[in-house]
Design an enzyme around this catalytic site. Structure first.
Site: not given
Ligand code: F6P
Length: 347
Positions: A37, A98, A129, A152, A154, A156, A198, A242, A278
């Site tokens: 990603g 990917r 990763d 990334t 994330d 992570d 994710r 809210s 986004i």
């Molecule tokens: O790069 C990480 C991420 O954005 C995650 O947060 C998400 O689950 C995933 O990639 C989405 O991947 P794709 O672009 O293949 O839909």
């Protein structure tokens, strides 16, 4: 005539300048790719790799479309002018993918052959990763020295406080939460907002605290969703008209599951907003650009020093090296303090 400053004034610090870096590994040419990603700041990292290498007389080959392009031989020479005007741009100028083929020994053998043809002495992999797994096997099977740069949204990866793209993704998600709060408050509605992540709740937790959310759901704490019903009932009883509830993508059932539980348990109407990709776009914020610049420089120095099979990361402001396999084998915990803080402040 201007007067000289008094001698006891503090002297300017002895700041280092761009000095020659030793190259005991004898690296003459390296390759760089982005994979998985995309993340804002990847371009700043590519730029830093290219310019650091060039500064030290090392040539750079750009691989397009990540490992997918590597096994197909999509390589080209790149220089400092090719990365001009990219530091502020989101996405990746090298493109990314990917690759399923890379998971096969044949795919990796073909990639290694292309690197040999091009006379490449080491490869810098910018990604998460999955990308580091790809690089790890290339080094194990074909002896290509690999340096990983964490890219990334994330956040992570073990071995770095932050990954490139995380800061920008948080700002983007937070901007959306602020806007949703405006409409949520006007309609006295409950908004359940899903952010990316994710397997990890780093973005969710940061956005929940910065966005003043009532509740946050993250994969690291898969608490039963029905608990939220009581939280919403309590909020209403306290006079909150809210609510904002943040859910990480990796939480079982996602935002839709949480919203359904609230509607079933309280009879109140909810709105779900899934922010999605986004969060991956846009111009990187300064923290991502600076992190990317620093780690891009460090990646080239690591290869020149003869280091291989590690990710360069930044922990407490210092650049450190972590063996690639540890970046996914060891777990990077979410901040317990922040999690507690999110709860404390949501009264
Ligand atoms: O790069 C990480 C991420 O954005 C995650 O947060 C998400 O689950 C995933 O990639 C989405 O991947 P794709 O672009 O293949 O839909």
């Amino acid at each position: 005539m201007s007067e000289l400053p008094p001698a006891d004034l503090p002297q300017p610090p002895d700041l280092p300048h761009a000095e020659p870096h030793p190259n005991p590994a004898g690296i003459k040419r390296l390759a760089v790719l982005t994979s998985g990603g995309d993340a804002p700041g990847m371009n700043a990292a590519i730029r830093a790799v290219v310019r650091t290498a060039t500064h030290h007389g090392v040539e750079v080959v750009g691989v397009r479309r990540g490992f997918s392009g590597l096994h197909r031989g999509d390589l080209r020479m790149i220089g400092p002018r090719d990365v001009a005007n990219t530091i502020q741009r989101g996405g990746t100028v090298l493109l990314t993918a990917r690759s399923k083929t890379w998971r096969t020994p044949e795919g990796r053998a073909s990639g290694a052959a292309h690197l040999r043809e091009w006379g490449v002495d080491g490869l810098v992999v910018i990604g998460g990763d999955g990308s580091f797994h790809g690089g790890y096997y290339l080094q194990q099977e074909h002896g290509v020295p690999i340096i990983g740069i964490p890219g990334t949204i994330d956040n992570d990866l073990y071995g770095t406080d932050h990954t490139i793209g995380y800061f920008t993704a948080v700002e983007t998600a937070l901007g959306a939460v602020d806007r949703l709060r405006d409409t949520g408050a006007s309609h006295e509605r409950i908004f359940v907002i899903e952010v990316m992540g994710r397997h990890a709740g780093h973005i969710a937790l940061e956005v929940a605290v910065a966005g003043g959310a009532e509740e946050v759901f993250i994969p690291e704490d898969p608490k039963p969703v029905d608990g939220v019903v009581q939280i919403v009932k309590d909020s209403v009883a306290k006079g909150k008209a809210s609510s904002i509830i943040i859910v990480a993508e990796g939480y079982p059932g996602g935002a839709q599951g949480v919203a359904s539980a609230i509607e079933a348990g309280t009879g109140l109407e909810t709105r779900v907003s899934i922010l999605g990709h986004i969060q991956r776009g846009g111009s990187p914020v300064s923290s991502d650009r600076v992190l990317a610049s620093r780690l891009g420089e460090a990646a080239v120095y690591a290869l020149m020093d003869g280091t291989a099979g590690v990710m360069v990361g930044r922990v407490n402001g210092e650049v450190i090296h972590t063996p690639l396999h540890e970046t996914w084998e060891r777990r990077k915990d979410v901040s317990r303090d922040l999690y507690r803080c999110a709860k404390t402040l949501s009264i």
